[in-house]
Design an enzyme around this catalytic site. Structure first.
Site, mmCIF file in Angstrom:
data_model
loop_
_atom_site.group_PDB
_atom_site.id
_atom_site.type_symbol
_atom_site.label_atom_id
_atom_site.label_comp_id
_atom_site.label_asym_id
_atom_site.label_seq_id
_atom_site.Cartn_x
_atom_site.Cartn_y
_atom_site.Cartn_z
ATOM 1 N N HIS A 99 102.255 15.000 -13.025
ATOM 2 C CA HIS A 99 101.917 15.991 -11.997
ATOM 3 C C HIS A 99 102.824 17.222 -12.159
ATOM 4 O O HIS A 99 103.978 17.106 -12.567
ATOM 5 C CB HIS A 99 102.090 15.381 -10.593
ATOM 6 C CG HIS A 99 101.605 16.303 -9.516
ATOM 7 N ND1 HIS A 99 102.405 17.280 -8.981
ATOM 8 C CD2 HIS A 99 100.400 16.416 -8.900
ATOM 9 C CE1 HIS A 99 101.708 17.951 -8.064
ATOM 10 N NE2 HIS A 99 100.487 17.439 -8.000
ATOM 11 N N GLU A 171 94.985 20.618 -12.839
ATOM 12 C CA GLU A 171 95.624 21.167 -11.646
ATOM 13 C C GLU A 171 96.529 22.331 -12.048
ATOM 14 O O GLU A 171 97.690 22.113 -12.419
ATOM 15 C CB GLU A 171 96.487 20.089 -10.974
ATOM 16 C CG GLU A 171 95.714 18.851 -10.578
ATOM 17 C CD GLU A 171 96.372 18.182 -9.392
ATOM 18 O OE1 GLU A 171 95.748 18.155 -8.334
ATOM 19 O OE2 GLU A 171 97.520 17.721 -9.521
HETATM 20 P P1 PGA Z 1 97.344 20.831 -2.727
HETATM 21 O O1 PGA Z 1 97.941 19.789 -3.780
HETATM 22 O O2 PGA Z 1 95.897 20.452 -2.504
HETATM 23 O O3 PGA Z 1 98.170 20.649 -1.511
HETATM 24 O O4 PGA Z 1 97.469 22.192 -3.333
HETATM 25 C C1 PGA Z 1 97.184 19.443 -4.890
HETATM 26 C C2 PGA Z 1 97.944 18.517 -5.789
HETATM 27 O O5 PGA Z 1 99.142 18.713 -6.008
HETATM 28 O O6 PGA Z 1 97.344 17.555 -6.310
#
Ligand code: PGA
Length: 271
Positions: A99, A171
């Site tokens: 992540h 992401e």
């Molecule tokens: P967020 O987080 O929707 O709060 O931007 C997404 C993530 O880190 O998976």
């Protein structure tokens, strides 16, 4: 007409005590019938390690339960870390690796993610591998270089026979969190198609198209359905908007509404 299977998941990050996690999970189970009996949809929740078992107890398999991280070693002097055998013993449904916050705050490198992916697969865990460029990469127009590096290194050495167990989450760092802005649909379409092409190079097209590619980063009910209109996107990974079970279900509901489903692709993807 086959509809692709959609995954909707949330990573709670460092939120929720065991009590809070239990209450959330009970509410989610209560709300799930509102989503209909849809075999083409899978929910997952990724609590902190401390709440995994409590959430599993409530879920009873109705939604997947994952872990947020894992060490690459099976055991050893790694204070504060959690190993693949420990997670396998809990029968988690997936383990999130790489992540953006792990990369940013804990110096997690591509090669560390690769070692974790290899260990996870060896222990029969399903790795959910997060990739995505940072704001500076986007500014300099090198997002594809960054993503290619992340994907190729994270998945280096993975055999096509194992690759079907992978899930990829795109992401972008600049889209995540309070200061983030959700990516535009066209951007998500281009980048996820690029990720699919990388997967095809690595594993061949049949395997590549069996790997779910999710989008995450500031997803809300406002843009969720729109993001799924691109046939490359197989689901959504939601942070803040899913910290509350009602709003998590709202995100899923808008995506499953007939108009949204009609707009999304027809390809079959079965994780
Ligand atoms: P967020 O987080 O929707 O709060 O931007 C997404 C993530 O880190 O998976």
């Amino acid at each position: 007409m086959n509809q692709k299977r959609l995954l909707f998941g949330t990573n709670w990050k460092m939120h929720k005590t065991v009590d809070e996690a239990t209450a959330y999970s009970k509410r989610l189970v209560d709300l799930m019938p509102q989503l209909g009996t849809n075999n083409n949809m899978q929910l997952f929740v990724i609590p902190p390690f401390t709440a995994i078992q409590a959430v599993q107890q409530v879920s009873q398999g109705r939604f997947w339960v994952g872990a947020q991280n894992m060490h690459w070693s099976e055991w050893g002097p790694f204070t504060g870390e959690i190993s693949a055998p420990m997670l396998r013993e809990l029968s988690v449904d997936l383990v999130e690796l790489g992540h953006a916050e792990r990369r940013q705050h804990f110096n997690e490198t591509d090669s560390a993610v690769n070692r974790k992916v290899e260990t996870a697969l060896r222990f029969g865990l399903r790795p959910l591998v997060c990739v995505g460029e940072e704001a500076a990469d986007k500014e300099y127009g090198v997002e594809r270089e960054t993503i290619a590096r992340q994907v190729k290194i994270a998945l280096n050495g993975v055999k096509p026979a194992d690759a079907g167990n992978l899930i990829i989450a795109y992401e972008p760092g600049w889209a995540i969190g309070d200061t983030g802005t959700v990516a535009e649909v066209e951007w998500v379409r281009d980048v996820t198609a690029f990720i699919r092409a990388l997967l095809t190079d690595l594993f061949g097209s049949e395997v590549a198209f069996s790997i779910p590619v999710l989008y995450g980063g500031s997803v809300t009910t406002q843009d969720a359905a729109q993001l799924l209109t691109t046939s490359e996107v197989d689901g959504l990974f939601v942070g803040r908007a899913a910290l509350d079970p009602e709003s998590f279900c709202e995100v899923v509901k808008v995506c499953l509404a007939p108009a949204a489903r009609h707009a999304s692709g027809t390809q079959t993807v079965s994780p």
